[in-house]
Motif scaffolding. Structure first.
Motif, PDB file in Angstrom:
ATOM      1  N   ALA A   1      31.766  50.579  41.923  1.00 27.49           N
ATOM      2  CA  ALA A   1      30.704  50.654  43.211  1.00 27.49           C
ATOM      3  C   ALA A   1      29.936  49.623  43.073  1.00 27.49           C
ATOM      4  N   VAL A   2      29.317  49.232  42.263  1.00 27.22           N
ATOM      5  CA  VAL A   2      28.148  48.048  42.356  1.00 27.22           C
ATOM      6  C   VAL A   2      28.785  46.693  42.537  1.00 27.22           C
ATOM      7  N   ASN A   3      29.664  46.613  41.734  1.00 22.64           N
ATOM      8  CA  ASN A   3      30.424  45.271  41.814  1.00 22.64           C
ATOM      9  C   ASN A   3      31.189  44.723  42.925  1.00 22.64           C
ATOM     10  N   PHE A   4      31.752  45.558  43.713  1.00 14.85           N
ATOM     11  CA  PHE A   4      32.560  45.198  44.804  1.00 14.85           C
ATOM     12  C   PHE A   4      31.562  44.793  45.935  1.00 14.85           C
ATOM     13  N   PRO A   5      30.579  45.481  46.278  1.00 16.00           N
ATOM     14  CA  PRO A   5      29.754  44.946  47.362  1.00 16.00           C
ATOM     15  C   PRO A   5      28.820  43.706  46.887  1.00 16.00           C
ATOM     16  N   LEU A   6      28.276  43.719  45.594  1.00 22.25           N
ATOM     17  CA  LEU A   6      27.701  42.618  45.249  1.00 22.25           C
ATOM     18  C   LEU A   6      28.450  41.356  45.164  1.00 22.25           C
ATOM     19  N   TYR A   7      29.913  41.420  44.896  1.00 20.33           N
ATOM     20  CA  TYR A   7      30.663  40.285  44.891  1.00 20.33           C
ATOM     21  C   TYR A   7      30.955  39.767  46.493  1.00 20.33           C
ATOM     22  N   VAL A   8      30.959  40.638  47.417  1.00 25.34           N
ATOM     23  CA  VAL A   8      31.032  40.335  48.658  1.00 25.34           C
ATOM     24  C   VAL A   8      29.587  39.873  49.155  1.00 25.34           C
ATOM     25  N   ILE A   9      28.550  40.251  49.231  1.00 22.88           N
ATOM     26  CA  ILE A   9      27.438  39.918  49.762  1.00 22.88           C
ATOM     27  C   ILE A   9      27.017  38.287  48.975  1.00 22.88           C
ATOM     28  N   LEU A  10      27.031  38.331  47.743  1.00 23.17           N
ATOM     29  CA  LEU A  10      26.695  36.980  47.225  1.00 23.17           C
ATOM     30  C   LEU A  10      27.535  35.917  47.437  1.00 23.17           C
ATOM     31  N   SER A  11      28.984  36.377  47.544  1.00 27.65           N
ATOM     32  CA  SER A  11      30.123  35.176  48.043  1.00 27.65           C
ATOM     33  C   SER A  11      29.832  34.761  49.329  1.00 27.65           C
ATOM     34  N   LEU A  12      29.213  35.703  50.236  1.00 27.29           N
ATOM     35  CA  LEU A  12      28.663  35.330  51.470  1.00 27.29           C
ATOM     36  C   LEU A  12      27.528  34.257  51.701  1.00 27.29           C
ATOM     37  N   LEU A  13      26.764  34.457  50.786  1.00 22.93           N
ATOM     38  CA  LEU A  13      25.290  33.668  50.567  1.00 22.93           C
ATOM     39  C   LEU A  13      25.655  32.645  49.873  1.00 22.93           C
ATOM     40  N   GLY A  14      26.909  32.512  49.245  1.00 18.99           N
ATOM     41  CA  GLY A  14      27.377  31.079  48.488  1.00 18.99           C
ATOM     42  C   GLY A  14      26.897  31.000  47.103  1.00 18.99           C
ATOM     43  N   LEU A  15      26.392  32.141  46.587  1.00 20.28           N
ATOM     44  CA  LEU A  15      25.923  32.056  45.056  1.00 20.28           C
ATOM     45  C   LEU A  15      27.127  31.797  44.043  1.00 20.28           C
ATOM     46  N   PRO A  16      26.867  31.085  43.045  1.00 22.97           N
ATOM     47  CA  PRO A  16      27.996  31.030  41.873  1.00 22.97           C
ATOM     48  C   PRO A  16      27.970  32.408  41.280  1.00 22.97           C
ATOM     49  N   GLU A  17      29.326  32.567  41.027  1.00 20.55           N
ATOM     50  CA  GLU A  17      29.692  33.893  40.315  1.00 20.55           C
ATOM     51  C   GLU A  17      28.869  34.233  38.924  1.00 20.55           C
ATOM     52  N   GLU A  18      28.647  33.297  38.011  1.00 22.53           N
ATOM     53  CA  GLU A  18      27.845  33.466  36.913  1.00 22.53           C
ATOM     54  C   GLU A  18      26.435  33.891  37.036  1.00 22.53           C
ATOM     55  N   ASP A  19      25.878  33.642  38.539  1.00 23.18           N
ATOM     56  CA  ASP A  19      24.679  34.442  38.795  1.00 23.18           C
ATOM     57  C   ASP A  19      24.708  35.694  39.214  1.00 23.18           C
ATOM     58  N   PHE A  20      25.919  36.343  39.442  1.00 26.24           N
ATOM     59  CA  PHE A  20      25.942  37.791  40.065  1.00 26.24           C
ATOM     60  C   PHE A  20      25.331  38.786  39.318  1.00 26.24           C
ATOM     61  N   GLY A  21      25.518  38.607  37.785  1.00 26.52           N
ATOM     62  CA  GLY A  21      24.686  39.572  37.008  1.00 26.52           C
ATOM     63  C   GLY A  21      23.298  39.691  36.923  1.00 26.52           C
ATOM     64  N   ARG A  22      22.705  38.659  37.067  1.00 23.50           N
ATOM     65  CA  ARG A  22      21.025  38.142  37.341  1.00 23.50           C
ATOM     66  C   ARG A  22      20.802  39.046  38.407  1.00 23.50           C
ATOM     67  N   MET A  23      21.547  38.639  39.613  1.00 23.06           N
ATOM     68  CA  MET A  23      21.085  39.158  40.820  1.00 23.06           C
ATOM     69  C   MET A  23      21.060  40.752  40.904  1.00 23.06           C
ATOM     70  N   HIS A  24      22.209  41.255  40.220  1.00 22.51           N
ATOM     71  CA  HIS A  24      22.232  42.719  40.025  1.00 22.51           C
ATOM     72  C   HIS A  24      21.070  43.290  39.318  1.00 22.51           C
ATOM     73  N   MET A  25      20.884  42.678  38.280  1.00 20.37           N
ATOM     74  CA  MET A  25      19.854  43.252  37.211  1.00 20.37           C
ATOM     75  C   MET A  25      18.466  43.025  38.132  1.00 20.37           C
ATOM     76  N   LEU A  26      18.047  42.052  38.878  1.00 21.80           N
ATOM     77  CA  LEU A  26      16.901  42.026  39.508  1.00 21.80           C
ATOM     78  C   LEU A  26      16.622  43.049  40.715  1.00 21.80           C
TER      79      LEU A  26
END
Length: 420
Positions: free
Chosen positions: A158-183
């Motif tokens: 549940a957390v990873n699916f929408p996280l991937y969608v919105i951060l991809s829309l922002l254009g962030l690199p996938e290696e930063d997704f975990g950091r955004m989730h933690m923050l």
């Protein structure tokens, strides 16, 4: 508070709204809110460490306040925080560093800043994005099949699916997704023992510093080398012909990157739990996927990820005959509004075909959630992919809700399942 407020004896039930642990206990929370709707719909709350406020628990009153955005202002108190945290946030903004997102702003500035990101969430943009969202939904249902027969649906899916969608829309690199989730967890989980970074407002404000450091570098990069993504739109967004201030720019990233996935996570996981606990509705939806649109709305109503916003009176006024003085704040209890017996037929019945469904989970009026269409599409795609492949599912442990007064929902949902 006004003299009338000072003379009031606080309804004990209203204290739950100023208790983060109450939001981790559905039975306790809803019993108190039902009492307030029936007996004290405009309830005075003076319960430290928060400053006093008026709790608004009826759907009609919440809607009326949201409509009157010239009378009821987001500034200076857009959400419930401790007095110490409120003071620190004010001091930071006065010093040129602090959080001032769309939820903190009032018109006309709010309208101008909102317009910078609005095109990325309009119907055409959603249609263009749908193929990618459907692909990601399949990816995460496939992952659920691979890691089965058990998983923690919240942390694994549940957390990873929408996280991937919105951060991809922002254009962030996938290696930063975990950091955004933690923050994000640390920011919204400041009242939860599992998520919070520290115990003082200063320690929790350090999360914002980490966000700002990351997005400050991103802003500089996108201004020097613009790309076709939402991050570039924010970095180069202008208000009255001028680039947005640093505070407004960095805050824009924070609200999109955090609320843009965390609230959807809460609705997705809360929706699945509701289906598990209501097997007849699960079977009904699996048998007729044309109900998915109404089912998604019911999942959102049921889970209500954003628990409240607050508004401050710009002048003396009243609600249901209760005088509210200029400068006093009201707490819009969306969780309560979404179970109002005067609006929803059998509000404590989960109904995948509920229509109409006038929930206020996305807010209302000028502050209606910018990403509502995206959240709906993500949920529709995920459950449309999941349910036809799901042979069986049951709880494999006790679901756990987060302690919060603002944004939250399930933080753990252990499930056992058979998936094609």
């Amino acid at each position: 508070m006004s003299a009338s407020a000072m003379d009031l004896k606080m309804d004990e039930a209203a204290k739950v709204l100023a208790d983060p642990t109450a939001y981790a206990d559905d039975a306790r929370l809803h019993a108190a809110l039902a009492h307030l709707r029936a007996n004290n719909p405009v309830a005075y709350v003076d319960h430290g460490p928060y400053r006093p406020f008026w709790a608004i628990t009826k759907h009609a009153d919440i809607m009326a306040i949201e409509r009157a955005n010239d009378l009821w202002l987001s500034e200076p108190r857009p959400l419930l925080a401790t007095a110490e945290a409120d003071d620190l946030a004010k001091a930071q903004l006065e010093a040129g560093f602090g959080l001032r997102t769309l939820i903190h702003m009032d018109d006309p500035h709010h309208r101008k800043v909102r317009a910078i990101g609005a095109d990325w969430f309009r119907p055409k943009a959603m249609r263009d994005l749908k193929v990618r969202v459907d692909e990601l939904a399949k990816r995460y249902v496939d992952k659920m099949a691979e890691i089965g027969p058990e998983c923690d649906f919240v942390t694994d899916i549940a957390v990873n699916f929408p996280l991937y969608v919105i951060l991809s829309l922002l254009g962030l690199p996938e290696e930063d997704f975990g950091r955004m989730h933690m923050l994000t967890q640390e920011m919204f989980g400041g009242d939860d023992d599992e998520y919070k970074r520290g115990t003082t407002p200063e320690e929790q404000m350090a999360v914002l510093t980490d966000f700002f450091n990351y997005f400050g570098a991103l802003t500089a990069s996108r201004r020097e080398h613009p790309t076709d993504d939402l991050a570039s739109a924010i970095a180069n967004g202008r208000v009255d012909g001028e680039l947005m201030s640093d505070v407004d720019t960095l805050s824009y990233y924070v609200i999109v990157a955090s609320a843009g996935h965390d609230t959807t996570k809460d609705a997705i996981s809360g929706g699945l739990l509701a289906l598990i606990e209501n097997p007849a509705e699960m079977a009904r939806l699996k048998g007729d996927l044309s109900l998915m649109g109404t089912a998604v709305e019911e999942m959102i109503r049921w889970s209500t990820p954003v628990k409240e916003f607050m508004r401050t009176a710009a002048e003396d006024t009243e609600i249901r005959g209760v005088p509210i003085a200029k400068g006093e704040s009201v707490y819009l209890a969306y969780v309560s509004g979404n179970r109002d017996e005067e609006v929803f037929d059998e509000p404590f019945r989960f109904d995948v075909g509920r229509d109409p469904n006038k929930h206020v989970a996305f807010g209302y009026g000028v502050h209606f959630c910018l990403g509502a269409a995206l959240a709906r599409m993500e949920m529709n795609s995920l459950f449309t992919e999941l349910l036809p492949r799901l042979d069986s599912i049951e709880l494999a442990g006790k679901p756990e809700l987060s302690a919060t007064t603002f944004v939250g929902g399930l933080k753990h949902l252990p499930v056992r399942y058979s998936l094609r």
